[in-house]
Design a protein around this motif. Structure first.
Motif, PDB file in Angstrom:
ATOM      1  N   ILE A  21       0.845  -1.198   0.000  1.00  0.00           N
ATOM      2  CA  ILE A  21       0.000   0.000   0.000  1.00  0.00           C
ATOM      3  C   ILE A  21       0.879   1.246   0.000  1.00  0.00           C
ATOM      4  CG2 ILE A  21      -1.628   1.363   1.380  1.00  0.00           C
ATOM      5  CD1 ILE A  21      -2.875  -1.378   2.231  1.00  0.00           C
ATOM      6  N   ARG A  22       1.894   1.267   0.852  1.00  0.00           N
ATOM      7  CA  ARG A  22       2.792   2.427   0.924  1.00  0.00           C
ATOM      8  C   ARG A  22       3.494   2.650  -0.422  1.00  0.00           C
ATOM      9  NH1 ARG A  22       6.019   0.682   4.262  1.00  0.00           N
ATOM     10  NH2 ARG A  22       4.889   1.330   6.108  1.00  0.00           N
ATOM     11  N   LEU A  63     -11.389   0.281  -0.769  1.00  0.00           N
ATOM     12  CA  LEU A  63     -11.354   1.740  -0.884  1.00  0.00           C
ATOM     13  C   LEU A  63      -9.945   2.232  -1.196  1.00  0.00           C
ATOM     14  CD1 LEU A  63     -13.634   2.686   2.137  1.00  0.00           C
ATOM     15  CD2 LEU A  63     -14.147   3.092  -0.283  1.00  0.00           C
ATOM     16  N   ILE A  64      -8.954   1.665  -0.514  1.00  0.00           N
ATOM     17  CA  ILE A  64      -7.565   2.065  -0.746  1.00  0.00           C
ATOM     18  C   ILE A  64      -7.134   1.708  -2.157  1.00  0.00           C
ATOM     19  CG2 ILE A  64      -5.181   1.554  -0.081  1.00  0.00           C
ATOM     20  CD1 ILE A  64      -6.275   1.299   2.857  1.00  0.00           C
ATOM     21  N   ALA A  65      -7.421   0.496  -2.602  1.00  0.00           N
ATOM     22  CA  ALA A  65      -7.044   0.073  -3.956  1.00  0.00           C
ATOM     23  C   ALA A  65      -7.690   0.983  -4.996  1.00  0.00           C
ATOM     24  CB  ALA A  65      -7.452  -1.384  -4.192  1.00  0.00           C
ATOM     25  N   ASP A  66      -8.955   1.319  -4.805  1.00  0.00           N
ATOM     26  CA  ASP A  66      -9.652   2.196  -5.741  1.00  0.00           C
ATOM     27  C   ASP A  66      -9.012   3.581  -5.776  1.00  0.00           C
ATOM     28  OD1 ASP A  66     -12.059   2.693  -7.516  1.00  0.00           O
ATOM     29  OD2 ASP A  66     -12.369   4.223  -5.963  1.00  0.00           O
ATOM     30  N   LEU A  72      -6.942  -4.660  -6.337  1.00  0.00           N
ATOM     31  CA  LEU A  72      -6.758  -5.148  -4.974  1.00  0.00           C
ATOM     32  C   LEU A  72      -5.718  -6.262  -4.929  1.00  0.00           C
ATOM     33  CD1 LEU A  72      -7.506  -5.210  -1.982  1.00  0.00           C
ATOM     34  CD2 LEU A  72      -9.385  -6.756  -2.596  1.00  0.00           C
ATOM     35  N   ALA A  73      -5.727  -7.123  -5.930  1.00  0.00           N
ATOM     36  CA  ALA A  73      -4.778  -8.238  -5.955  1.00  0.00           C
ATOM     37  C   ALA A  73      -3.337  -7.762  -5.903  1.00  0.00           C
ATOM     38  CB  ALA A  73      -5.004  -9.085  -7.208  1.00  0.00           C
ATOM     39  N   ASP A  74      -3.045  -6.603  -6.483  1.00  0.00           N
ATOM     40  CA  ASP A  74      -1.672  -6.074  -6.447  1.00  0.00           C
ATOM     41  C   ASP A  74      -1.245  -5.734  -5.031  1.00  0.00           C
ATOM     42  OD1 ASP A  74      -1.686  -6.360  -9.182  1.00  0.00           O
ATOM     43  OD2 ASP A  74      -1.505  -4.216  -9.610  1.00  0.00           O
ATOM     44  N   LEU A  75      -2.191  -5.395  -4.178  1.00  0.00           N
ATOM     45  CA  LEU A  75      -1.851  -5.032  -2.801  1.00  0.00           C
ATOM     46  C   LEU A  75      -1.716  -6.231  -1.886  1.00  0.00           C
ATOM     47  CD1 LEU A  75      -4.206  -1.944  -2.306  1.00  0.00           C
ATOM     48  CD2 LEU A  75      -1.811  -1.963  -3.040  1.00  0.00           C
TER      49      LEU A  75
END
Length: 77
Positions: A21-22, A63-66, A72-75
């Motif tokens: 995420i970072r 929400l973060i991925a968007d 989302l899979a990348d995170l």
């Protein structure tokens, strides 16, 4: 009922997700504050998620991925 304490692999995985995420946030040049504004999640919670110190739910991850415009899979790989 969740395990208490959680197995080490869960905490390691949580930190890896926080790192992803970072990295994604830094790639798009967003501050934690701005990411928080885009997601409705306060900056302190964003920080805790990135540190792997906060057990987050799928809704927040979505929400973060968007907001970061990444799957989302990348995170969570």
């Amino acid at each position: 009922m969740p395990l208490d304490p959680l197995p080490d692999w869960v905490l390691t995985r949580r930190r890896a997700i926080g790192d992803a995420i970072r990295a994604a946030r830094e790639r798009v040049k967003l501050s934690q504050e701005t990411l928080g504004e885009l997601t409705g999640i306060d900056r302190k919670t964003i920080n805790r998620i990135e540190q792997g110190a906060y057990p987050t739910d799928i809704d927040r991850l979505l929400l973060i991925a968007d907001a970061l415009a990444v799957p989302l899979a990348d995170l969570v790989r």
